[in-house]
Design a protein around this motif. Sequence first.
Motif, PDB file in Angstrom:
ATOM      1  N   LEU A 549       1.860   2.846  -2.273  1.00 55.02           N
ATOM      2  CA  LEU A 549       1.292   2.224  -3.468  1.00 55.02           C
ATOM      3  C   LEU A 549      -0.183   1.876  -3.268  1.00 55.02           C
ATOM      4  N   SER A 550      -0.555   1.490  -2.061  1.00 56.02           N
ATOM      5  CA  SER A 550      -1.972   1.191  -1.801  1.00 56.02           C
ATOM      6  C   SER A 550      -2.824   2.433  -2.027  1.00 56.02           C
ATOM      7  N   ALA A 551      -2.290   3.607  -1.622  1.00 58.14           N
ATOM      8  CA  ALA A 551      -3.028   4.862  -1.818  1.00 58.14           C
ATOM      9  C   ALA A 551      -2.996   5.309  -3.277  1.00 58.14           C
ATOM     10  N   ALA A 552      -1.856   5.125  -3.936  1.00 60.00           N
ATOM     11  CA  ALA A 552      -1.705   5.601  -5.318  1.00 60.00           C
ATOM     12  C   ALA A 552      -2.392   4.686  -6.328  1.00 60.00           C
ATOM     13  N   LEU A 553      -2.611   3.421  -5.956  1.00 55.88           N
ATOM     14  CA  LEU A 553      -3.210   2.450  -6.884  1.00 55.88           C
ATOM     15  C   LEU A 553      -4.465   1.845  -6.251  1.00 55.88           C
ATOM     16  N   PRO A 554      -5.504   2.656  -6.031  1.00 51.54           N
ATOM     17  CA  PRO A 554      -6.695   2.152  -5.338  1.00 51.54           C
ATOM     18  C   PRO A 554      -7.435   1.074  -6.122  1.00 51.54           C
ATOM     19  N   ASP A 555      -7.220   1.034  -7.431  1.00 49.69           N
ATOM     20  CA  ASP A 555      -7.907   0.045  -8.253  1.00 49.69           C
ATOM     21  C   ASP A 555      -7.153  -1.279  -8.336  1.00 49.69           C
ATOM     22  N   LEU A 556      -6.013  -1.389  -7.623  1.00 46.47           N
ATOM     23  CA  LEU A 556      -5.227  -2.628  -7.627  1.00 46.47           C
ATOM     24  C   LEU A 556      -5.096  -3.167  -6.205  1.00 46.47           C
ATOM     25  N   ARG A 557      -4.907  -4.458  -6.093  1.00 46.70           N
ATOM     26  CA  ARG A 557      -4.696  -5.088  -4.787  1.00 46.70           C
ATOM     27  C   ARG A 557      -3.184  -5.235  -4.562  1.00 46.70           C
ATOM     28  N   VAL A 558      -2.712  -4.646  -3.451  1.00 48.59           N
ATOM     29  CA  VAL A 558      -1.277  -4.608  -3.149  1.00 48.59           C
ATOM     30  C   VAL A 558      -1.006  -5.439  -1.900  1.00 48.59           C
ATOM     31  N   GLY A 559       0.042  -6.266  -1.941  1.00 52.32           N
ATOM     32  CA  GLY A 559       0.423  -7.074  -0.781  1.00 52.32           C
ATOM     33  C   GLY A 559       1.822  -6.715  -0.301  1.00 52.32           C
ATOM     34  N   LEU A 560       2.145  -7.148   0.920  1.00 50.44           N
ATOM     35  CA  LEU A 560       3.448  -6.856   1.518  1.00 50.44           C
ATOM     36  C   LEU A 560       4.021  -8.131   2.127  1.00 50.44           C
ATOM     37  N   VAL A 561       5.293  -8.407   1.814  1.00 54.21           N
ATOM     38  CA  VAL A 561       5.964  -9.559   2.419  1.00 54.21           C
ATOM     39  C   VAL A 561       7.403  -9.158   2.755  1.00 54.21           C
ATOM     40  N   HIS A 562       7.819  -9.484   3.986  1.00 54.59           N
ATOM     41  CA  HIS A 562       9.195  -9.224   4.394  1.00 54.59           C
ATOM     42  C   HIS A 562       9.590 -10.220   5.473  1.00 54.59           C
ATOM     43  N   GLY A 563      10.857 -10.216   5.838  1.00 49.23           N
ATOM     44  CA  GLY A 563      11.400 -11.233   6.726  1.00 49.23           C
ATOM     45  C   GLY A 563      10.871 -11.216   8.138  1.00 49.23           C
ATOM     46  N   ARG A 564      10.264 -10.108   8.583  1.00 47.78           N
ATOM     47  CA  ARG A 564       9.804 -10.037   9.973  1.00 47.78           C
ATOM     48  C   ARG A 564       8.349 -10.452  10.141  1.00 47.78           C
ATOM     49  N   LEU A 565       7.679 -10.752   9.036  1.00 40.82           N
ATOM     50  CA  LEU A 565       6.317 -11.273   9.151  1.00 40.82           C
ATOM     51  C   LEU A 565       6.358 -12.700   9.688  1.00 40.82           C
ATOM     52  N   ARG A 566       5.276 -13.110  10.329  1.00 40.56           N
ATOM     53  CA  ARG A 566       5.171 -14.515  10.727  1.00 40.56           C
ATOM     54  C   ARG A 566       5.103 -15.371   9.467  1.00 40.56           C
ATOM     55  N   ASN A 567       5.603 -16.595   9.581  1.00 42.59           N
ATOM     56  CA  ASN A 567       5.677 -17.460   8.404  1.00 42.59           C
ATOM     57  C   ASN A 567       4.305 -17.696   7.773  1.00 42.59           C
ATOM     58  N   GLU A 568       3.243 -17.786   8.636  1.00 41.19           N
ATOM     59  CA  GLU A 568       1.904 -17.992   8.082  1.00 41.19           C
ATOM     60  C   GLU A 568       1.480 -16.796   7.230  1.00 41.19           C
ATOM     61  N   GLU A 569       1.817 -15.579   7.698  1.00 41.98           N
ATOM     62  CA  GLU A 569       1.459 -14.378   6.943  1.00 41.98           C
ATOM     63  C   GLU A 569       2.203 -14.339   5.611  1.00 41.98           C
TER      64      GLU A 569
END
Length: 731
Positions: A549-569
Amino acid sequence: MPSSSSTDSALNPEAPAPEGSAPAAPASAKAEAKAETKAETKADPKPAPKAPARRGWPGVGPQLADRLARLDIFCPADLVLHLPLRYEDETRLTPLVDARPGQSVVCEVEVLSCEVQQRPRRQLVARAADQGGEITLRFVNFYPGQQKQLAPGARLRVFGEVRHGFFGLEMIHPRLKPVHQGDALPASLTPVYPTTAGLAQSALRKLTLRALAHVSVSEDLPETLRTRLGLPTLKDALHLLHAPPPEYRAIDLEDRQHPAWQRIKLDELLAQQISLRRAYAARRILNAPALPLKNTLTQALLAQLPFALTGAQRRAWGEIAHDVGSPHPMQRLLQGDVGSGKTCVAALAMLQAAEHGRQAVLMAPTEILAEQHYRKLATWLEPLGLEVAWLSGSRRKKAREETLGRLARGELLLAVGTHALIEDPVTLPLLAVAVVDEQHRFGVRQRLALREKGGRGESPHMLMMSATPIPRTLAMSYYADLDVSVLDELPPGRTPIVTKLVADGRRDEVIERVRQACLTGRQAYWVCPLIEESETLQLQTAQETFEMLSAALPDLRVGLVHGRLRNEEKSTTMGAFISGELQVLVATTVIEVGVDVPNASLMVIEHAERFGLAQLHQLRGRVGRGVHESVCILIFSQPLSQTGRERLKAIYEHTDGFVIAREDLRIRGPGEFIGARQSGVPLLRYADLDADAVLVDLARDAAETLLQHKPRAADAVTERWFGGKAALLKA
């Protein structure tokens, strides 16, 4: 009856999988189990101590006892309650000339020839005949004993399903029994039991018949009720189901509507109701702080909220306020659909404690959900002069220790957190109200640990919340020990959500839909079931989707969140999405509940067929929280399983959480639906809560009668069905 050694000899490890055994887990379940095992091994490098061999009983050695234990059979009395799944009719012989493909029949034949063939694969093939025809007996998995049984000239009774084969009629893996001409046929139907690997049906049948002869079965149902319903005694019902008389047909018993089955199901429901009512009574004798409503902080909150409570919220709050004002600990379940306003009702309950200078806490199962609750409560309550403490494993040590100290001194009255709330260093001397969100995701002992945080020898009032609506029959049966408040009304102004089903071949169209929605100022979620690539499951993963999605939507800001990220992230990414800095959020199911972003109007769920129905409904509820038209797009892969098709049909056709809950109950069954293995509630083995709703009512009334007038009979019923498991209900 056979001795231990003769019984164990029926357990042939080379035999084909026994009938009635559980099917192999699907690839997804195996992959998840493998991942969990790997994670646990990594967390604890020490090998687990080998479990000691189980002690058997007369006629059952340790090896057989271990196998029986997999079926929750630990003594002869458990065998008596291990009832057949179905029956096979071996009471009549069928000549081969009358055998029809698709039928399961018994034929008496003489073996003509037997050989091991190597092509197309190694298999044992025998030709056999009776006076009117011939049949092929084929064994893909076989062992030497079968080859000896099939020696030319042997006379056998074979039982199996007749099929069309290349050389005419055939049976695949029929059951064999050597006989002499004129040997008597069985006098009753042959039961087929649920079993496990290495435990043959023949062994179960022998053990069960012996248990039936020796186990004493008491009749504890009130006689007036039993005769009014026309039911047999429990002993007669068990004997009939394990060894049906010759006049019965399999179809008479397999739909489980026969009076013998009704008697069994009523006894099981009676045991459950007795256990639950006793747990309820045990809580009623405990002491809790009586905190009558003062209407100071609670009214101040209501005055500043930008919305009015719904009728359902007012009704639930009234029920909770009454309980918190009682000297006995409240044990109430607050259930409601997505967006029905449970958090607001919980806030009022917490404020009722604060009005008396007592502490209240809210515990949520995930960091994201707990932080969402913290932000919302802080926004509502800090203008009232109340500070809300935030406790999670991710907080810095110094800030965490300062918060713990203020809670221990009673300086902070309100706290929100994850499992960190029940860790030993947390001291809550003034705790009066404890709220548990998504209660089914906590284990029994975790909830018990929170209750034990209360000081002064008192138990806090417990309010458990569930965003999965529970059908009435399920609540009556599984939550008879709780008081239940229902939010069956959504706040006004909620935008209806349009649900669309899209095959995965049209993903490009969905991406364009996301682009258009975000360019008009809206935001979108894109939910994936996995975090990283799996060899077993060829599913679109969150990491891959984020990159795509980051490549397909260069004009939009895309974020990622999942259970293995550190809590601060996770917190940083969620904060950026809530503030509008990110237009698209790629996520796993960590956003399933509690996330509230009114500007998000589009939800895309990858491989929707892999999600549970309740999960799909919860995820869909993350949009439609503002004034904008909202859409949920379910991307699915072909071919769909029957269960996957039923789930998608239900979520497409219905938006009412209670209707969806009934469908979920029908598809999944009650144990999985409520997470009974986590709740500590004994699972029902035979009763069906939809089909047997009338029996639930009867069992509840009979339970009250036994508890008041025949407590020893009540003891016998619960011991028969649950043994020591009923103690878990006290949590």
